[in-house]
Write a protein that holds these residues in place. Sequence first.
Motif, PDB file in Angstrom:
ATOM      1  N   VAL A 107       0.841  -1.189   0.000  1.00  0.00           N
ATOM      2  CA  VAL A 107       0.000   0.000   0.000  1.00  0.00           C
ATOM      3  C   VAL A 107       0.879   1.242   0.000  1.00  0.00           C
ATOM      4  CG1 VAL A 107      -1.687   1.333   1.319  1.00  0.00           C
ATOM      5  CG2 VAL A 107      -1.926  -1.143   1.125  1.00  0.00           C
ATOM      6  N   VAL A 108       0.586   2.158  -0.915  1.00  0.00           N
ATOM      7  CA  VAL A 108       1.353   3.391  -1.048  1.00  0.00           C
ATOM      8  C   VAL A 108       0.424   4.567  -0.796  1.00  0.00           C
ATOM      9  CG1 VAL A 108       2.745   4.826  -2.590  1.00  0.00           C
ATOM     10  CG2 VAL A 108       2.866   2.320  -2.755  1.00  0.00           C
ATOM     11  N   GLU A 109       0.796   5.404   0.143  1.00  0.00           N
ATOM     12  CA  GLU A 109       0.020   6.616   0.405  1.00  0.00           C
ATOM     13  C   GLU A 109       0.495   7.695  -0.563  1.00  0.00           C
ATOM     14  OE1 GLU A 109      -1.631   9.171   4.179  1.00  0.00           O
ATOM     15  OE2 GLU A 109       0.172   7.955   4.405  1.00  0.00           O
ATOM     16  N   ILE A 110      -0.363   8.087  -1.464  1.00  0.00           N
ATOM     17  CA  ILE A 110       0.008   9.010  -2.532  1.00  0.00           C
ATOM     18  C   ILE A 110       0.072  10.442  -2.013  1.00  0.00           C
ATOM     19  CG2 ILE A 110      -0.755  10.020  -4.722  1.00  0.00           C
ATOM     20  CD1 ILE A 110      -1.931   7.306  -5.445  1.00  0.00           C
ATOM     21  N   ASP A 111       1.126  11.129  -2.388  1.00  0.00           N
ATOM     22  CA  ASP A 111       1.307  12.538  -2.064  1.00  0.00           C
ATOM     23  C   ASP A 111       1.079  13.346  -3.337  1.00  0.00           C
ATOM     24  OD1 ASP A 111       2.076  15.066  -1.329  1.00  0.00           O
ATOM     25  OD2 ASP A 111       4.048  14.493  -0.551  1.00  0.00           O
ATOM     26  N   LEU A 112      -0.045  14.057  -3.396  1.00  0.00           N
ATOM     27  CA  LEU A 112      -0.396  14.789  -4.613  1.00  0.00           C
ATOM     28  C   LEU A 112       0.498  15.996  -4.862  1.00  0.00           C
ATOM     29  CD1 LEU A 112      -4.301  14.723  -4.566  1.00  0.00           C
ATOM     30  CD2 LEU A 112      -2.761  13.404  -6.023  1.00  0.00           C
ATOM     31  N   THR A 113       1.307  16.380  -3.883  1.00  0.00           N
ATOM     32  CA  THR A 113       2.217  17.503  -4.100  1.00  0.00           C
ATOM     33  C   THR A 113       3.496  17.072  -4.800  1.00  0.00           C
ATOM     34  OG1 THR A 113       3.349  17.267  -1.962  1.00  0.00           O
ATOM     35  CG2 THR A 113       1.329  18.592  -2.000  1.00  0.00           C
ATOM     36  N   GLN A 114       3.661  15.755  -4.963  1.00  0.00           N
ATOM     37  CA  GLN A 114       4.845  15.208  -5.622  1.00  0.00           C
ATOM     38  C   GLN A 114       4.433  14.498  -6.909  1.00  0.00           C
ATOM     39  OE1 GLN A 114       7.890  15.881  -4.397  1.00  0.00           O
ATOM     40  NE2 GLN A 114       6.845  17.014  -2.750  1.00  0.00           N
ATOM     41  N   PRO A 115       5.337  14.410  -7.901  1.00  0.00           N
ATOM     42  CA  PRO A 115       5.002  13.714  -9.147  1.00  0.00           C
ATOM     43  C   PRO A 115       4.606  12.261  -8.891  1.00  0.00           C
ATOM     44  CG  PRO A 115       7.028  14.979  -9.393  1.00  0.00           C
ATOM     45  CD  PRO A 115       6.697  14.994  -7.934  1.00  0.00           C
ATOM     46  N   LEU A 116       3.487  11.848  -9.470  1.00  0.00           N
ATOM     47  CA  LEU A 116       3.006  10.485  -9.261  1.00  0.00           C
ATOM     48  C   LEU A 116       3.915   9.457  -9.912  1.00  0.00           C
ATOM     49  CD1 LEU A 116       0.396  12.059  -8.401  1.00  0.00           C
ATOM     50  CD2 LEU A 116      -0.885  10.121  -9.312  1.00  0.00           C
ATOM     51  N   VAL A 117       4.605   9.848 -10.975  1.00  0.00           N
ATOM     52  CA  VAL A 117       5.440   8.894 -11.692  1.00  0.00           C
ATOM     53  C   VAL A 117       6.556   8.369 -10.792  1.00  0.00           C
ATOM     54  CG1 VAL A 117       6.985  10.661 -12.630  1.00  0.00           C
ATOM     55  CG2 VAL A 117       6.692   8.477 -13.850  1.00  0.00           C
ATOM     56  N   HIS A 118       6.998   9.165  -9.836  1.00  0.00           N
ATOM     57  CA  HIS A 118       8.044   8.732  -8.912  1.00  0.00           C
ATOM     58  C   HIS A 118       7.499   7.889  -7.766  1.00  0.00           C
ATOM     59  CE1 HIS A 118      10.578  11.288 -11.205  1.00  0.00           C
ATOM     60  NE2 HIS A 118      10.175  12.434 -10.666  1.00  0.00           N
ATOM     61  N   GLN A 119       6.172   7.865  -7.618  1.00  0.00           N
ATOM     62  CA  GLN A 119       5.544   7.096  -6.545  1.00  0.00           C
ATOM     63  C   GLN A 119       4.969   5.778  -7.050  1.00  0.00           C
ATOM     64  OE1 GLN A 119       3.087   9.691  -3.837  1.00  0.00           O
ATOM     65  NE2 GLN A 119       3.533  11.265  -5.383  1.00  0.00           N
ATOM     66  N   GLY A 120       4.738   5.688  -8.361  1.00  0.00           N
ATOM     67  CA  GLY A 120       4.181   4.481  -8.959  1.00  0.00           C
ATOM     68  C   GLY A 120       5.266   3.454  -9.231  1.00  0.00           C
ATOM     69  N   PRO A 121       4.935   2.422 -10.017  1.00  0.00           N
ATOM     70  CA  PRO A 121       3.632   2.219 -10.665  1.00  0.00           C
ATOM     71  C   PRO A 121       2.593   1.693  -9.690  1.00  0.00           C
ATOM     72  CG  PRO A 121       5.068   0.364 -11.132  1.00  0.00           C
ATOM     73  CD  PRO A 121       5.901   1.348 -10.355  1.00  0.00           C
ATOM     74  N   PHE A 122       1.316   1.828 -10.087  1.00  0.00           N
ATOM     75  CA  PHE A 122       0.210   1.350  -9.278  1.00  0.00           C
ATOM     76  C   PHE A 122      -0.636   0.371 -10.088  1.00  0.00           C
ATOM     77  CE2 PHE A 122       0.974   5.828  -8.044  1.00  0.00           C
ATOM     78  CZ  PHE A 122       1.383   5.625  -6.731  1.00  0.00           C
ATOM     79  N   ASP A 123      -1.027  -0.721  -9.452  1.00  0.00           N
ATOM     80  CA  ASP A 123      -2.015  -1.591 -10.083  1.00  0.00           C
ATOM     81  C   ASP A 123      -3.404  -0.973  -9.972  1.00  0.00           C
ATOM     82  OD1 ASP A 123      -0.590  -4.212 -10.858  1.00  0.00           O
ATOM     83  OD2 ASP A 123       0.116  -3.851  -8.808  1.00  0.00           O
ATOM     84  N   ILE A 124      -3.622  -0.268  -8.876  1.00  0.00           N
ATOM     85  CA  ILE A 124      -4.934   0.336  -8.640  1.00  0.00           C
ATOM     86  C   ILE A 124      -4.743   1.555  -7.748  1.00  0.00           C
ATOM     87  CG2 ILE A 124      -5.495  -1.029  -6.574  1.00  0.00           C
ATOM     88  CD1 ILE A 124      -8.346  -1.343  -7.777  1.00  0.00           C
ATOM     89  N   ILE A 125      -5.574   2.568  -7.952  1.00  0.00           N
ATOM     90  CA  ILE A 125      -5.579   3.750  -7.098  1.00  0.00           C
ATOM     91  C   ILE A 125      -6.970   3.923  -6.514  1.00  0.00           C
ATOM     92  CG2 ILE A 125      -5.356   6.261  -6.999  1.00  0.00           C
ATOM     93  CD1 ILE A 125      -3.292   6.132  -9.211  1.00  0.00           C
ATOM     94  N   VAL A 126      -7.035   3.940  -5.186  1.00  0.00           N
ATOM     95  CA  VAL A 126      -8.286   4.199  -4.475  1.00  0.00           C
ATOM     96  C   VAL A 126      -8.208   5.634  -3.971  1.00  0.00           C
ATOM     97  CG1 VAL A 126      -9.798   3.501  -2.586  1.00  0.00           C
ATOM     98  CG2 VAL A 126      -8.413   1.784  -3.774  1.00  0.00           C
TER      99      VAL A 126
END
Length: 394
Positions: free
Chosen positions: A82-101
């Motif tokens: 589980v990855v807690e996404i930080d919208l202030t940072q680029p998502l490409v550096h936080q992914g990849p994701f199989d699914i985003i809730v």
Amino acid sequence: MERSEAPTPDIALSLARSHSGQMSGRRVGFCLSDKKRRRMNLDAFAVFCETSPIHCQPCSGDSCYHLHSIINIYCRGHGVEVVEIDLTQPLVHQGPFDIIVHKLSDVIVDAEHDSQSQQVLANFQSYVSAHPSTVLLDPLPAMTQLLDRFASYQIMSELHKSLRDWSICSPPYLEIHSAGDLPSIQQALMTQGLSFPLICKTRVAHGSLSHEMSLIFSAGGLADIRPPCVLQSFVNHGAVLHKVFVVGDRHFCVERPSLKNFPSGPCERKTIFFNSHQVSKPESNSDLTALDEQMPCLPPPSSEAVAALVRELRVQLGMALFGVDVIVSIHTHTLTVIDINIFPGYEGVPQFFSSLLSHIKSVLDKQASAGPPAADPPESTQTTGGPSAATTGL
């Protein structure tokens, strides 16, 4: 329809173990506000955390645990990161994701007038468009329409056609775009078949102001409305609200307090202003929920009718995580839909986390059985398309 009961510690543990090892190597991103985390019901998972060798990190506020921490502990035993996404940072550096809730309601609403929110939303849309293999729970266009009661009430008004075999309906309503002159509004009320008392709700179905409502008892009370808003005929329902919480192909019904009965027809009573969240919270003891007269208990909603309603709304909305507020008319016993909610708090549904994990597994298994997805295109720094380009998780 499943009625929720708080699990014992043994049941909570067996629940956690029952899915063990079913989802190896999956990455699930969660994008939720702090307020959303605090309002989630975490009791069942707090039991699990107490017996887990992995400790939750503490947080400030009313909740003892971060939603992310608890889901992460629960999911690690199931092969899910589980990855807690930080919208202030680029998502490409936080992914990849199989699914985003996610629940981006704040961002979507603020993007109407705030440039920073517009950029955050554009970045999210750009990432989703560039990664069509990532499943989105739920699609942004579907969520956006539920933020607008003008749009969601139009959906509700059509339910009686597709669900005519189940005697499901919604009260007549009227969109008020501007104050205008009161005689014109009165004429529109008559034309649309509305009757007093009326309940007035804000057009935007999100944020603290969306819970500020009023009961209007006569034409004179129409001077109290603040457009844009929706006027809806009030249906007497014995002060009982049934909140239906949907998680994929499962749903749960939780009973809550609601507004008491009022005499039908216009009267010289002053407008009542109230907060719907305060009135309908589980421990509410508001005077507005205390019946003035003794009356027999209404029958609960038909489980078959609620199931049919959920199936129909899942198709019409294209969503998997939503809530429906329904009441039972004291006069006709008709199941009446009065509101639809985006990704609700699931309070009173301790099975939420296990149901969500099961739904995620089901969605990703279906995606895998359909064959390997097309390769993700190269990264783009611009918004290349709407969020509908992403795979949706029904």
